[in-house]
Scaffold this active site. Structure first.
Site, PDB file in Angstrom:
ATOM      1  N   GLY A   1      32.705  66.520 -74.712  1.00 34.29           N
ATOM      2  CA  GLY A   1      33.664  67.563 -74.389  1.00 34.29           C
ATOM      3  C   GLY A   1      33.275  68.943 -74.866  1.00 34.29           C
TER       4      GLY A   1
ATOM      5  CB  CYS B   1      44.419  56.371 -45.469  1.00 33.57           C
ATOM      6  SG  CYS B   1      43.120  56.959 -44.362  1.00 33.57           S
TER       7      CYS B   1
ATOM      8  CB  CYS C   1      41.168  53.137 -43.829  1.00 31.12           C
ATOM      9  SG  CYS C   1      41.557  53.826 -45.444  1.00 31.12           S
TER      10      CYS C   1
ATOM     11  CB  CYS D   1      40.471  58.264 -47.421  1.00 27.82           C
ATOM     12  SG  CYS D   1      41.332  56.706 -47.493  1.00 27.82           S
TER      13      CYS D   1
END
Lengths: 258, 305
Positions: B32, B241, B244, B266
């Site tokens: 980080g 979606c 799909c 998506c």
């Protein structure tokens, strides 16, 4: 509890090269006591205040502060992390210009809440309730909580700055000309408010001002500075009513009478 | 490729790669923490992934398989160009398949398919400093990181709740790494934040313009900042979606015509195509089989040239 001072300052000096900022200042500050530092522009009051609040490092001398655990700590030997922690928990600093002490682009509520979040408060509802409480104590209406300080008048900004500093329950507050630049009626209300808060909370405070009336109203004790040196110190009423040093006599007699 | 010899492998010279690898190693050692590095001029403008490209160039080897995504898609300009770039200058195999890639360079998404140990995710980062918009001075923000003074980060979240009634930050949502450094996860949607936590993959972040590299070693704790009474939440979608029928994935809104009709699909194109290849059908999916239309059958891999 009050048999020991809160702050011990000994032979504090700060020079800028060959110029003297403040020279050999020694005093003790007791819990709950308000000390006024007065003097004309350039007399070293602000240098002294900045040294005491560790915003400046002095050239020589020491200052030790009694921490909440009762032990004295030498301020200039603490690590920067410790000093900064002290500054946002046990201390407050009220600037003459509120823009220096506030975040002008975040709301009033967040300004008050910042110190709480900095010490680990993570409950929005509680932070906001505390902010509302403090805004009301400094006479800012609750419906202004989400306004930015930019939309506030000078007097409101100064009151907001005071709330922001007092929210963590500090024991020592530094104030640099807290009423400078405000008109007299606003000044009077702010002084009234400050006096109430200082008494209610038992705050110790060091107030730098060139306004002897402010010193008279707020402080119990005062130091008069000239060219970086303390020329006279004592109880405020005594110094103002019976000034001994020639410079203090000049200062007191220079007050305009209306 | 006839001009391959005019480039050093993976474009950067070896000294530069060593310098960047040192920065990466330091970043991995201090999760980080933003490590400064001597970012180079790349043959692309700042803001197009110069940081990510330099990180990828420094870690890629001849046996690596590279996938590049831009907002989740393998077929947008940025992704196509960077993939072509590395095919040209490193002659590596490239793919659109998440599972078979060893290095995935990403702009602003984490793939839906879970990452595995051994994979490296390289983020393109525009502004690495999470405190930048709260405190403009770099000297001060570095001090705040050093002293762990992160109260200001919560001031921003407080402002969100005060203004919008909830934490309105939806991307670049700040996280705390291993209980120490507050980090900007690059402008990924906050939907992807939980995927960073304890990920088995190595995650590297490169900011070319800002000259910073930071990293999350595998299995690092990554916690999104929040309030006790306003806990962190990811975005949710009302419908699956449209192509799909996937649920619990991040969806993009696509405008279909001039009448405001739209659909949600998506954002991860590889994931969506795989699901359609497996026979999943959303309500707007074409009736006919997609086989000729999809350019990537499952596991599609373009070999090295």
């Amino acid at each position: 509890m009050t048999d020991e001072p809160l702050l011990r300052v000994s032979a504090l000096s700060k020079s800028y090269g060959s110029r003297v900022g403040c020279d050999n200042v020694t005093f003790d500050l007791w819990p709950g006591e308000v000390l006024a530092v007065v003097g004309e522009s350039g007399s070293g009051k602000t240098t002294l205040l900045n040294c005491l609040s560790t915003r400046l490092l002095p050239s020589s001398g020491t200052a030790s502060y009694r921490m909440r655990d009762g032990h004295f700590r030498e301020l200039y030997r603490m690590s920067e992390a410790e000093r900064r922690f002290l500054m946002r928990t046990d201390w407050g600093f009220v600037h003459q210009n509120p823009a220096d002490g506030l975040r002008m682009t975040v709301s009033a509520g967040a300004n008050v809440g910042e110190r709480l979040m900095a010490v680990g408060d993570r409950h929005y509802g509680k932070i906001r309730a505390t902010a509302v409480d403090w805004l009301s104590r400094v006479e800012i209406e609750e419906d202004r909580i989400d306004d930015e300080p930019r939309a506030f008048s000078g007097g409101m900004r100064q009151r907001l700055q005071i709330a922001r500093n007092l929210v963590t329950g500090p024991r020592l507050v530094f104030m640099d000309e807290p009423t400078g630049g405000l008109d007299v009626s606003v000044q009077a209300r702010l002084l009234d408010l400050l006096r109430g808060l200082v008494t209610d909370l038992g705050l110790a405070a060091i107030v730098v001002t060139h306004d002897l009336a402010v010193a008279r109203l707020l402080s119990q004790r005062m130091m008069v500075m000239k060219d970086g040196r303390v020329v006279e110190s004592g109880l405020t009423d005594r110094v103002l009513d019976d000034p001994r040093a020639p410079y203090t006599q000049l200062l007191v007699s220079s007050i305009l009478q209306v | 490729m006839t001009d391959i010899a005019t480039y050093n492998f993976a474009y950067l010279d070896e000294q530069t790669k060593r310098m960047i690898r040192r920065a990466i190693l330091k970043g991995i050692a201090i999760p980080g923490y933003q490590v400064p590095f001597a970012s180079r001029e790349m043959p692309m403008p700042y803001g197009w992934g110069t940081g990510g490209v330099q990180v990828t160039a420094s870690i890629i080897g001849p046996d690596d398989v590279l996938k590049v995504i831009d907002q989740g898609a393998d077929d947008t300009t940025n992704a196509v160009s960077i993939r072509a770039f590395f095919r040209k200058v490193a002659n590596v195999a490239v793919t659109t398949d998440t599972a078979s890639a060893t290095i995935i360079q990403t702009r602003h998404r984490i793939p839906e398919h879970p990452l595995a140990a051994g994979q490296v995710l390289v983020y393109q980062v525009p502004i690495p400093e999470p405190l930048r918009f709260l405190e403009p001075r770099e000297t001060e923000t570095r001090k705040m990181h050093a002293l762990e003074e992160y109260g200001l980060m919560h001031v921003k979240l407080y402002e969100d709740i005060a203004r919008h009634g909830r934490i309105a930050t939806t991307y670049a949502y700040p996280v705390k790494v291993e209980g120490r450094y507050v980090m900007d996860p690059s402008p990924t949607p906050k939907f992807d934040n939980p995927k960073m936590n304890h990920s088995p993959a190595l995650q590297l972040f490169g900011a070319g313009r800002e000259k910073r590299i930071y990293a999350l070693p595998p299995f690092t704790e990554v916690v999104s900042l929040d309030f006790e009474d306003h806990p962190f939440e990811v975005q949710t979608f009302d419908q699956p979606c449209a192509l799909c029928a996937a649920k619990n994935v991040y969806l993009d809104e696509v405008i279909l015509d001039d009448h405001g009709d739209h659909m949600f699909v998506c954002s991860d194109t590889d994931y969506c195509e795989k699901r359609r290849g497996d026979g999943h059908r959303g309500h707007l999916a074409p009736e006919t089989d997609l086989a000729p239309e999809t350019h990537s059958a499952p596991g599609n891999m373009e070999p090295a040239q």
